[in-house]
Scaffold this motif. Structure first.
Motif, PDB file in Angstrom:
ATOM      1  N   LYS A  59      -4.763   2.908   5.323  1.00  0.00           N
ATOM      2  CA  LYS A  59      -3.701   1.986   4.888  1.00  0.00           C
ATOM      3  C   LYS A  59      -3.165   2.355   3.510  1.00  0.00           C
ATOM      4  O   LYS A  59      -1.956   2.326   3.277  1.00  0.00           O
ATOM      5  N   LEU A  60      -4.050   2.732   2.611  1.00  0.00           N
ATOM      6  CA  LEU A  60      -3.628   3.155   1.274  1.00  0.00           C
ATOM      7  C   LEU A  60      -2.801   4.438   1.368  1.00  0.00           C
ATOM      8  O   LEU A  60      -1.748   4.557   0.744  1.00  0.00           O
ATOM      9  N   GLY A  61      -3.263   5.384   2.182  1.00  0.00           N
ATOM     10  CA  GLY A  61      -2.535   6.635   2.369  1.00  0.00           C
ATOM     11  C   GLY A  61      -1.146   6.417   2.937  1.00  0.00           C
ATOM     12  O   GLY A  61      -0.181   7.078   2.528  1.00  0.00           O
ATOM     13  N   VAL A  62      -1.024   5.489   3.876  1.00  0.00           N
ATOM     14  CA  VAL A  62       0.286   5.179   4.466  1.00  0.00           C
ATOM     15  C   VAL A  62       1.220   4.639   3.385  1.00  0.00           C
ATOM     16  O   VAL A  62       2.381   5.054   3.290  1.00  0.00           O
ATOM     17  N   ASP A  63       0.718   3.736   2.548  1.00  0.00           N
ATOM     18  CA  ASP A  63       1.547   3.195   1.461  1.00  0.00           C
ATOM     19  C   ASP A  63       2.008   4.302   0.515  1.00  0.00           C
ATOM     20  O   ASP A  63       3.177   4.359   0.110  1.00  0.00           O
ATOM     21  N   ILE A  64       1.094   5.192   0.155  1.00  0.00           N
ATOM     22  CA  ILE A  64       1.436   6.293  -0.746  1.00  0.00           C
ATOM     23  C   ILE A  64       2.478   7.201  -0.094  1.00  0.00           C
ATOM     24  O   ILE A  64       3.465   7.589  -0.725  1.00  0.00           O
ATOM     25  N   CYS A  65       2.276   7.522   1.180  1.00  0.00           N
ATOM     26  CA  CYS A  65       3.211   8.423   1.878  1.00  0.00           C
ATOM     27  C   CYS A  65       4.592   7.804   2.022  1.00  0.00           C
ATOM     28  O   CYS A  65       5.603   8.501   1.879  1.00  0.00           O
ATOM     29  N   LYS A  66       4.658   6.511   2.285  1.00  0.00           N
ATOM     30  CA  LYS A  66       5.967   5.855   2.374  1.00  0.00           C
ATOM     31  C   LYS A  66       6.698   5.968   1.038  1.00  0.00           C
ATOM     32  O   LYS A  66       7.900   6.259   0.997  1.00  0.00           O
ATOM     33  N   ASP A  67       5.975   5.764  -0.063  1.00  0.00           N
ATOM     34  CA  ASP A  67       6.588   5.911  -1.387  1.00  0.00           C
ATOM     35  C   ASP A  67       6.979   7.374  -1.645  1.00  0.00           C
ATOM     36  O   ASP A  67       8.021   7.646  -2.239  1.00  0.00           O
ATOM     37  N   PHE A  68       6.140   8.290  -1.181  1.00  0.00           N
ATOM     38  CA  PHE A  68       6.434   9.711  -1.355  1.00  0.00           C
ATOM     39  C   PHE A  68       7.708  10.088  -0.599  1.00  0.00           C
ATOM     40  O   PHE A  68       8.581  10.774  -1.141  1.00  0.00           O
ATOM     41  N   TYR A  69       7.832   9.614   0.641  1.00  0.00           N
ATOM     42  CA  TYR A  69       9.044   9.893   1.416  1.00  0.00           C
ATOM     43  C   TYR A  69      10.271   9.269   0.745  1.00  0.00           C
ATOM     44  O   TYR A  69      11.342   9.869   0.702  1.00  0.00           O
ATOM     45  N   LEU A 115       3.660   8.405  10.911  1.00  0.00           N
ATOM     46  CA  LEU A 115       2.655   8.051   9.924  1.00  0.00           C
ATOM     47  C   LEU A 115       1.875   6.816  10.375  1.00  0.00           C
ATOM     48  O   LEU A 115       0.638   6.787  10.317  1.00  0.00           O
ATOM     49  N   GLU A 116       2.582   5.812  10.843  1.00  0.00           N
ATOM     50  CA  GLU A 116       1.915   4.585  11.300  1.00  0.00           C
ATOM     51  C   GLU A 116       1.080   4.844  12.557  1.00  0.00           C
ATOM     52  O   GLU A 116      -0.009   4.301  12.709  1.00  0.00           O
ATOM     53  N   ALA A 117       1.564   5.717  13.450  1.00  0.00           N
ATOM     54  CA  ALA A 117       0.795   6.064  14.646  1.00  0.00           C
ATOM     55  C   ALA A 117      -0.474   6.832  14.266  1.00  0.00           C
ATOM     56  O   ALA A 117      -1.546   6.603  14.840  1.00  0.00           O
ATOM     57  N   GLU A 118      -0.360   7.729  13.292  1.00  0.00           N
ATOM     58  CA  GLU A 118      -1.528   8.476  12.820  1.00  0.00           C
ATOM     59  C   GLU A 118      -2.557   7.526  12.217  1.00  0.00           C
ATOM     60  O   GLU A 118      -3.750   7.700  12.390  1.00  0.00           O
ATOM     61  N   SER A 119      -2.073   6.512  11.517  1.00  0.00           N
ATOM     62  CA  SER A 119      -2.976   5.537  10.921  1.00  0.00           C
ATOM     63  C   SER A 119      -3.756   4.791  12.002  1.00  0.00           C
ATOM     64  O   SER A 119      -4.957   4.564  11.877  1.00  0.00           O
ATOM     65  N   GLU A 120      -3.073   4.433  13.088  1.00  0.00           N
ATOM     66  CA  GLU A 120      -3.768   3.768  14.191  1.00  0.00           C
ATOM     67  C   GLU A 120      -4.824   4.685  14.796  1.00  0.00           C
ATOM     68  O   GLU A 120      -5.933   4.251  15.103  1.00  0.00           O
ATOM     69  N   LEU A 121      -4.502   5.956  14.969  1.00  0.00           N
ATOM     70  CA  LEU A 121      -5.482   6.922  15.481  1.00  0.00           C
ATOM     71  C   LEU A 121      -6.667   7.054  14.537  1.00  0.00           C
ATOM     72  O   LEU A 121      -7.804   7.172  14.955  1.00  0.00           O
ATOM     73  N   TYR A 122      -6.379   7.049  13.248  1.00  0.00           N
ATOM     74  CA  TYR A 122      -7.406   7.213  12.219  1.00  0.00           C
ATOM     75  C   TYR A 122      -8.472   6.125  12.330  1.00  0.00           C
ATOM     76  O   TYR A 122      -9.648   6.376  12.159  1.00  0.00           O
ATOM     77  N   TYR A 123      -8.037   4.908  12.647  1.00  0.00           N
ATOM     78  CA  TYR A 123      -8.967   3.789  12.736  1.00  0.00           C
ATOM     79  C   TYR A 123      -9.533   3.566  14.134  1.00  0.00           C
ATOM     80  O   TYR A 123     -10.356   2.694  14.334  1.00  0.00           O
ATOM     81  N   ASP A 124      -9.093   4.353  15.109  1.00  0.00           N
ATOM     82  CA  ASP A 124      -9.535   4.185  16.493  1.00  0.00           C
ATOM     83  C   ASP A 124     -10.878   4.875  16.687  1.00  0.00           C
ATOM     84  O   ASP A 124     -10.942   6.080  16.880  1.00  0.00           O
TER      85      ASP A 124
END
Length: 165
Positions: free
Chosen positions: A98-108, A127-136
């Motif tokens: 979740k933290l990485g997603v926030d950082i990447c959104k700001d980076f984009y 990015l959001e789909a990868e985050s879901e996979l990450y926690y699966d």
């Protein structure tokens, strides 16, 4: 750069529960001093005369509420998460927590502002789909793509974040 962010309150602490935490002797000594523990039951590997210590998951210093109990003395790998340096590509990768997603959104958004081009929506959706996979935890074979940043992009992004303070 990470001083601009913090883990969300609903963080699963995946970084502390799913992967080894590697530290060097200096970091282990810092933990020993800070916790006043004589940490001896820790695995290590040696390569070219350098010893790397390994805390197996889940991290022994993770509280029941998924917070670090040794935050002040944590190793560099913990301080830099969700970033990791990928030596083969000479790029920083950002884990899709979740933290990485926030950082990447700001980076984009930063890159978009710099190039005057809109953020491609497919990148955010990916990015959001990868985050879901990450926690699966049911899909151990999932191939996760990490957002990559060059060293120069990381420095520029860091300066951008500092200017927002």
């Amino acid at each position: 750069m990470l001083s601009n962010y913090s883990c969300p309150s609903d963080c699963f602490a995946f970084c502390c529960t799913s992967q080894d935490i590697e530290l060097i002797e200096k970091e282990l000594n810092t933990l020993r001093k800070g916790t006043k523990e004589n940490i001896t039951d820790i695995e290590f590997t040696e390569f070219d005369g350098n010893r790397t210590y390994i805390i197996k998951p889940p991290c022994r210093y993770l509280s029941e509420s998924n917070r670090c109990t040794v935050y002040r003395w944590r190793p560099e790998v913990c301080k830099s998460f969700p970033f990791n340096f990928h030596p083969e590509t000479h790029m920083f990768v950002v884990y899709p927590c979740k933290l990485g997603v926030d950082i990447c959104k700001d980076f984009y958004a930063f890159k978009s502002q710099k190039t005057n081009e809109p953020v491609p929506l497919h990148k955010i959706r990916n990015l959001e789909a990868e985050s879901e996979l990450y926690y699966d935890d049911t899909n151990d074979d999932a191939q996760i793509s990490f957002t990559k940043m060059s060293f120069s992009e990381t420095i520029e992004f860091s300066k951008f974040l500092k200017s927002k303070k």
